[in-house]
Design an enzyme around this catalytic site. Structure first.
Site, PDB file in Angstrom:
ATOM      1  N   GLN A  99      -2.534 -25.438  20.239  1.00 13.19           N
ATOM      2  CA  GLN A  99      -3.188 -24.907  19.169  1.00 13.19           C
ATOM      3  C   GLN A  99      -1.991 -23.579  18.623  1.00 13.19           C
ATOM      4  O   GLN A  99      -1.089 -23.163  19.363  1.00 13.19           O
ATOM      5  CB  GLN A  99      -4.655 -23.777  19.043  1.00 13.19           C
ATOM      6  CG  GLN A  99      -4.720 -22.782  20.094  1.00 13.19           C
ATOM      7  CD  GLN A  99      -6.125 -22.169  20.246  1.00 13.19           C
ATOM      8  OE1 GLN A  99      -6.523 -21.081  19.721  1.00 13.19           O
ATOM      9  NE2 GLN A  99      -7.011 -22.847  20.662  1.00 13.19           N
ATOM     10  N   HIS A 101      -1.648 -20.280  15.714  1.00  9.59           N
ATOM     11  CA  HIS A 101      -2.575 -18.907  14.784  1.00  9.59           C
ATOM     12  C   HIS A 101      -1.384 -18.590  13.407  1.00  9.59           C
ATOM     13  O   HIS A 101       0.475 -18.756  13.358  1.00  9.59           O
ATOM     14  CB  HIS A 101      -2.506 -17.661  15.059  1.00  9.59           C
ATOM     15  CG  HIS A 101      -3.793 -18.153  16.118  1.00  9.59           C
ATOM     16  ND1 HIS A 101      -4.337 -18.886  15.810  1.00  9.59           N
ATOM     17  CD2 HIS A 101      -2.995 -17.606  17.603  1.00  9.59           C
ATOM     18  CE1 HIS A 101      -5.448 -18.961  17.632  1.00  9.59           C
ATOM     19  NE2 HIS A 101      -4.838 -18.181  18.429  1.00  9.59           N
ATOM     20  N   GLU A 136      -3.289 -12.707  19.220  1.00 10.31           N
ATOM     21  CA  GLU A 136      -4.052 -12.019  20.449  1.00 10.31           C
ATOM     22  C   GLU A 136      -2.859 -12.060  21.786  1.00 10.31           C
ATOM     23  O   GLU A 136      -2.169 -11.827  22.380  1.00 10.31           O
ATOM     24  CB  GLU A 136      -4.778 -13.798  20.806  1.00 10.31           C
ATOM     25  CG  GLU A 136      -3.911 -14.367  20.855  1.00 10.31           C
ATOM     26  CD  GLU A 136      -5.146 -15.664  21.036  1.00 10.31           C
ATOM     27  OE1 GLU A 136      -4.393 -16.704  21.998  1.00 10.31           O
ATOM     28  OE2 GLU A 136      -5.663 -16.266  19.658  1.00 10.31           O
ATOM     29  N   HIS A 265       0.519 -22.657  21.680  1.00  9.28           N
ATOM     30  CA  HIS A 265       0.257 -22.145  23.301  1.00  9.28           C
ATOM     31  C   HIS A 265      -1.173 -23.224  23.117  1.00  9.28           C
ATOM     32  O   HIS A 265      -2.102 -23.242  22.746  1.00  9.28           O
ATOM     33  CB  HIS A 265      -0.553 -20.812  23.002  1.00  9.28           C
ATOM     34  CG  HIS A 265      -0.928 -20.465  22.061  1.00  9.28           C
ATOM     35  ND1 HIS A 265      -1.085 -20.472  20.704  1.00  9.28           N
ATOM     36  CD2 HIS A 265      -2.415 -19.539  22.578  1.00  9.28           C
ATOM     37  CE1 HIS A 265      -2.015 -19.397  20.572  1.00  9.28           C
ATOM     38  NE2 HIS A 265      -2.682 -19.233  21.041  1.00  9.28           N
ATOM     39  N   ARG A 284      -4.649 -26.964  15.188  1.00 11.07           N
ATOM     40  CA  ARG A 284      -4.771 -27.525  15.919  1.00 11.07           C
ATOM     41  C   ARG A 284      -3.820 -28.368  16.565  1.00 11.07           C
ATOM     42  O   ARG A 284      -2.983 -28.885  15.409  1.00 11.07           O
ATOM     43  CB  ARG A 284      -6.233 -28.420  16.572  1.00 11.07           C
ATOM     44  CG  ARG A 284      -6.390 -26.909  16.929  1.00 11.07           C
ATOM     45  CD  ARG A 284      -8.681 -27.747  17.306  1.00 11.07           C
ATOM     46  NE  ARG A 284      -9.320 -26.053  17.315  1.00 11.07           N
ATOM     47  CZ  ARG A 284     -10.065 -25.953  16.971  1.00 11.07           C
ATOM     48  NH1 ARG A 284      -9.851 -26.023  15.344  1.00 11.07           N
ATOM     49  NH2 ARG A 284     -10.965 -25.250  16.892  1.00 11.07           N
TER      50      ARG A 284
END
Length: 403
Positions: A99, A101, A136, A265, A284
């Site tokens: 996926q 972001h 993240e 990642h 995704r």
């Protein structure tokens, strides 16, 4: 100070034993993938505020009742009346989806377009559930394996050529022939858009070759072993081939991996603590039965080769070891506390403290009130609470904001 009662998420890829072992509970035999700490509406932590005993309140409700008192003026001014991060324990026993972001600008535009198009928030093809980005950080508690960012195209061409699979050769040729961004874009587009039956054959042949190469000594042995494993978990999935474009990463306990916008990642195996901006925006790329929006994905992915952003903590004068990241929504650090040692925690921002070994003691320095945390236990500390942290050979992770 509030002891947190947290929810475990039973995603299929989760370990059946790692989180129960951390918490000291009996495994149920079902996957226990993530332990959520925070105020995410999907599974907010609960607290017994004001001596409420069994009457637990969602932390999200507690914050909503007094945002500035719980979060502090700086955090409310910057992020609004909400906790801007989600803190987790993540336990992967099999690979998660591949996926990426979006950045904040992409999230705002994508959310507006889907709202204007009348796409329901719970629609399986919805990409943007909010208007925020989702950086993240994953810090390994055990040896941890993952995929992160594109490898240099020439290097990946060599990885593909060694597999000696006819249907991979056009991808290797593209990686040699085109400039980096064009090469990566064209190969990923071709892989994700390939005919499903043709791709199933390619994955099967690639997996067999990868099994053979993984059994031999060589610089990419781990890459081929990961490829074979992905094919066993996701037979025929386009993401098995897409994953070959990415860096393979092994983290040692205490090392962390930072993931910014646009970086493809996947986490493969291991136990770690994860902190992220409180967003649900995910595009995704494969290794999942969920919807893959190829055109939108190609707009979000950053087509550049990057070395994985592996971080090690840097100690400050107060004994706090900080994982430095370039975002304001979260800040992760840890304390290793010998018997008799004590550290004063900064005030002014909300904090979640997680004990991962030993026993930690939180003490309010104005009232003397104490809260003990054993392994796997966590607490929420309000912005204005003056708290000192002590322990008996304890390791404590501290999650807060960087404002």
């Amino acid at each position: 100070m509030d002891r947190l009662v947290n929810t475990v998420r039973p995603y299929a890829w989760g370990s059946t034993t790692a989180i129960p072992e951390l918490l000291g509970t009996t495994p149920t035999g079902e996957p226990q993938a993530e332990l959520w700490m925070g105020a995410h509406p999907g599974a907010p932590s609960r607290v017994a505020r004001d001596g409420g005993g069994a009457d637990l309140r969602p932390l999200s409700d507690v914050i909503a009742a007094d945002p500035e008192g719980e979060l502090g003026a700086r955090a409310v001014q910057r992020f609004g009346p909400r906790l801007p991060f989600l803190f987790k324990v993540l336990a992967a026993a099999s690979p998660l989806s591949l996926q990426v972001h979006p950045d904040r600008e992409q999230a705002v535009a994508g959310h507006a377009a889907e709202e204007a198009g009348g796409v329901p928030l719970d629609a399986p093809h919805r990409n943007y559930k909010d208007t925020d980005h989702k950086p993240e950080l994953l810090c390994a508690l055990t040896h941890f394996e993952g995929l992160c960012g594109f490898r240099a195209p020439d290097e990946t061409a060599g990885v593909l050529a060694a597999l000696d699979v006819d249907s991979l050769k056009p991808y290797a040729d593209l990686l040699h022939a085109k400039p980096e961004a064009d090469a990566l874009r064209e190969v990923l587009t071709a892989v994700l858009g390939a005919d499903h039956e043709d791709m199933a054959r390619t994955v099967s042949e690639t997996a067999a070759a990868a099994e053979r190469l993984a059994a031999q000594e060589g610089p990419y042995r781990d890459v081929y072993a990961a490829c074979a494993s992905l094919a066993r978990h996701y037979p025929g999935d386009h993401g098995v081939i897409a994953a070959l474009l990415l860096n393979h990463v092994r983290l040692q306990p205490g090392e962390a991996l930072y993931l910014g916008a646009g970086v493809p990642h996947a986490y493969l195996d291991g136990l770690g603590v994860e902190i992220m901006a409180n967003s649900d925006n995910v595009l995704r790329c494969g290794l999942t039965p969920k919807h893959i929006d190829i055109p939108e994905l190609l707009r979000v992915v950053r087509f550049e080769s990057t070395a994985p952003a592996v971080l090690r903590p840097e100690a400050d004068a107060g004994g706090e070891e900080v994982y430095g990241t370039p975002v304001e929504e979260f800040r992760l650090s840890r304390f290793d506390l010998a018997p008799g040692a004590e550290a004063a925690l900064p005030t002014g921002t909300p904090q979640i403290l997680l004990c991962t070994s030993g026993t930690a003691v939180l003490r309010r320095t104005d009232t003397g009130e104490e809260l003990r945390l054993g392994r796997g236990e966590s607490a929420f500390v309000r912005a204005a609470e003056p708290v000192a942290l002590a322990g008996d050979d304890a390791r404590v992770f501290r999650a807060t904001v960087a404002v």
